[in-house]
Motif scaffolding. Structure first.
Motif, PDB file in Angstrom:
ATOM      1  N   ALA A   1       1.683  10.582  -5.476  1.00 35.66           N
ATOM      2  CA  ALA A   1       2.759   9.742  -4.946  1.00 35.66           C
ATOM      3  C   ALA A   1       2.643   8.316  -5.473  1.00 35.66           C
ATOM      4  O   ALA A   1       3.640   7.713  -5.903  1.00 35.66           O
ATOM      5  CB  ALA A   1       2.723   9.755  -3.420  1.00 35.66           C
ATOM      6  N   GLY A   2       1.437   7.770  -5.465  1.00 36.34           N
ATOM      7  CA  GLY A   2       1.237   6.405  -5.945  1.00 36.34           C
ATOM      8  C   GLY A   2       1.483   6.280  -7.432  1.00 36.34           C
ATOM      9  O   GLY A   2       2.086   5.313  -7.897  1.00 36.34           O
TER      10      GLY A   2
ATOM     11  N   ALA B   1      -5.168  16.037   0.584  1.00 39.35           N
ATOM     12  CA  ALA B   1      -4.318  14.933   1.065  1.00 39.35           C
ATOM     13  C   ALA B   1      -4.434  13.733   0.133  1.00 39.35           C
ATOM     14  O   ALA B   1      -3.431  13.073  -0.189  1.00 39.35           O
ATOM     15  CB  ALA B   1      -4.708  14.545   2.488  1.00 39.35           C
ATOM     16  N   SER B   2      -5.639  13.426  -0.300  1.00 40.55           N
ATOM     17  CA  SER B   2      -5.842  12.283  -1.198  1.00 40.55           C
ATOM     18  C   SER B   2      -5.267  12.541  -2.576  1.00 40.55           C
ATOM     19  O   SER B   2      -4.814  11.614  -3.256  1.00 40.55           O
ATOM     20  CB  SER B   2      -7.340  11.968  -1.287  1.00 40.55           C
TER      21      SER B   2
ATOM     22  N   TYR C   1      -0.440  20.138   1.547  1.00 41.58           N
ATOM     23  CA  TYR C   1      -0.613  18.889   0.796  1.00 41.58           C
ATOM     24  C   TYR C   1      -0.503  19.140  -0.703  1.00 41.58           C
ATOM     25  O   TYR C   1       0.113  18.350  -1.436  1.00 41.58           O
ATOM     26  CB  TYR C   1      -1.970  18.259   1.122  1.00 41.58           C
TER      27      TYR C   1
ATOM     28  N   ALA D   1       2.366  17.655  -3.378  1.00 43.59           N
ATOM     29  CA  ALA D   1       2.027  16.968  -4.629  1.00 43.59           C
ATOM     30  C   ALA D   1       2.749  17.612  -5.807  1.00 43.59           C
ATOM     31  O   ALA D   1       3.296  16.921  -6.679  1.00 43.59           O
ATOM     32  CB  ALA D   1       0.513  16.995  -4.844  1.00 43.59           C
TER      33      ALA D   1
ATOM     34  N   MET E   1     -10.750  11.309  -5.930  1.00 42.13           N
ATOM     35  CA  MET E   1     -10.134  11.835  -4.719  1.00 42.13           C
ATOM     36  C   MET E   1     -10.697  13.230  -4.452  1.00 42.13           C
ATOM     37  O   MET E   1     -10.686  14.076  -5.349  1.00 42.13           O
ATOM     38  CB  MET E   1      -8.615  11.912  -4.872  1.00 42.13           C
TER      39      MET E   1
ATOM     40  N   GLU F   1      -4.064   6.973   9.879  1.00 42.72           N
ATOM     41  CA  GLU F   1      -3.802   7.392   8.496  1.00 42.72           C
ATOM     42  C   GLU F   1      -5.042   8.013   7.870  1.00 42.72           C
ATOM     43  O   GLU F   1      -6.180   7.655   8.190  1.00 42.72           O
ATOM     44  CB  GLU F   1      -3.349   6.199   7.665  1.00 42.72           C
TER      45      GLU F   1
ATOM     46  N   HIS G   1      -1.785  11.644  -2.282  1.00 47.32           N
ATOM     47  CA  HIS G   1      -1.642  10.187  -2.332  1.00 47.32           C
ATOM     48  C   HIS G   1      -1.694   9.679  -3.769  1.00 47.32           C
ATOM     49  O   HIS G   1      -0.948   8.764  -4.144  1.00 47.32           O
ATOM     50  CB  HIS G   1      -2.759   9.523  -1.514  1.00 47.32           C
ATOM     51  N   THR G   2      -2.555  10.264  -4.588  1.00 49.27           N
ATOM     52  CA  THR G   2      -2.654   9.871  -6.000  1.00 49.27           C
ATOM     53  C   THR G   2      -1.342  10.143  -6.724  1.00 49.27           C
ATOM     54  O   THR G   2      -0.817   9.280  -7.446  1.00 49.27           O
ATOM     55  CB  THR G   2      -3.798  10.625  -6.696  1.00 49.27           C
TER      56      THR G   2
ATOM     57  N   ASP H   1      -8.380   7.386   1.648  1.00 47.57           N
ATOM     58  CA  ASP H   1      -8.920   8.020   0.449  1.00 47.57           C
ATOM     59  C   ASP H   1     -10.331   7.540   0.145  1.00 47.57           C
ATOM     60  O   ASP H   1     -11.069   8.203  -0.580  1.00 47.57           O
ATOM     61  CB  ASP H   1      -8.007   7.715  -0.745  1.00 47.57           C
TER      62      ASP H   1
END
Length: 280
Positions: A63-64, A56-57, A122, A126, A52, A96, A60-61, A99
């Protein structure tokens, strides 16, 4: 007489314990450093959803990773975010941030550069997610020294400057977030193409090792160095490539080594031997 600039890194007032639970997320530089930690038996998750590059990515990492029920026991005590760029790609159809464009036509995406404030936002999101899962988590922020040729070298520098300013905002307002100067070590202290791979963009293995050593000197305490000293001969033994792997002598060698591994596990309860890369 000094012939190079040395980056002075202050000692951290907190330390990473032996075999600590850690999360590395970010650029391919995060992969390199994270795998180096895995070799030393830190309980690391390294880019669980792939490399990533932007803040922002990285969000996402995180959160996932935290939403995956299988990872409930893997919530890190230390997270390391390595930022590569402030460039993001937005899928036109949905709006959206993606990634990975997965080699789809560029016409499907809009490229955008995040501002300092957006990058900081962002990153803070995180960190907040991690703190919700573990209020005591420590966060280390770094900026990847890898330059991005496709943006142009000047534009790449502007991107890094944006990331550095965003990281500075976070660190200035969060006592549990640190900045580790990997970017400065490569560009100001080493500052020579012999420390790069043949593409002249990615740091060499020697450079990664040097940065790991600087990281260790900053964040490892006596107990961690003691564990690593005991683990080193076992790691070397397990990495040994025999001429005759089916021989009784080698089987006995491995058996005795694993007995020593078991003894180390009893001495360090957080040590759970895991085969990594070349380890047998």
């Amino acid at each position: 007489m000094e012939f190079r600039t040395r980056i002075e890194i202050p000692q951290s007032d907190w330390k990473i314990a032996p075999c600590e639970k850690m999360l590395f997320a970010g650029s391919c530089f995060a992969d390199s450093i994270g795998h180096r930690f895995q070799e030393e038996q830190f309980r690391c998750e390294v880019n669980p959803f792939g490399v990533m590059y932007n803040p922002a990515s990285i969000l996402h990492t995180v959160a996932g990773f935290l939403s995956d029920s299988e990872n409930k026991e893997k919530v890190p005590n230390v997270a390391v975010f390595t930022l590569g760029t402030n460039h993001i790609y937005i899928l036109k159809e949905t709006g959206e941030i993606v990634d990975n464009c997965r080699k789809r036509p560029q016409s499907l995406f809009v490229e955008k550069e995040l501002t300092v404030e957006e990058c900081a936002s962002y990153l803070q999101q995180a960190i907040d997610l991690l703190r919700k899962a573990n209020p005591l988590v420590k966060v280390i922020l770094t900026v990847s020294p890898i330059r991005y040729r496709k943006y142009g070298y000047h534009e790449s520098q502007l991107s890094k400057a944006t990331l550095l300013l965003a990281v500075n905002q976070i660190v200035a307002s969060d006592v549990n977030a640190d900045y580790f100067p990997a970017y400065e070590i490569v560009n100001d202290e080493l500052r020579d193409y012999r420390f790069y791979k043949p593409d002249m963009l990615h740091p060499s293995e020697q450079t990664v090792e040097y940065i790991y050593e600087q990281f260790a000197a900053t964040y490892f305490g006596e107990d961690t160095f003691k564990f690593l000293k005991e683990w080193q001969p076992l790691k070397e033994a397990l990495n040994h490539k025999p001429f005759h792997p089916e021989s009784e002598e080698y089987k006995e060698f491995i058996n005795k080594t694993m007995q020593k591994v078991d003894a180390l596990s009893k001495k360090y309860p957080t040590f759970a031997f895991k085969k990594i890369n070349k380890l047998q």
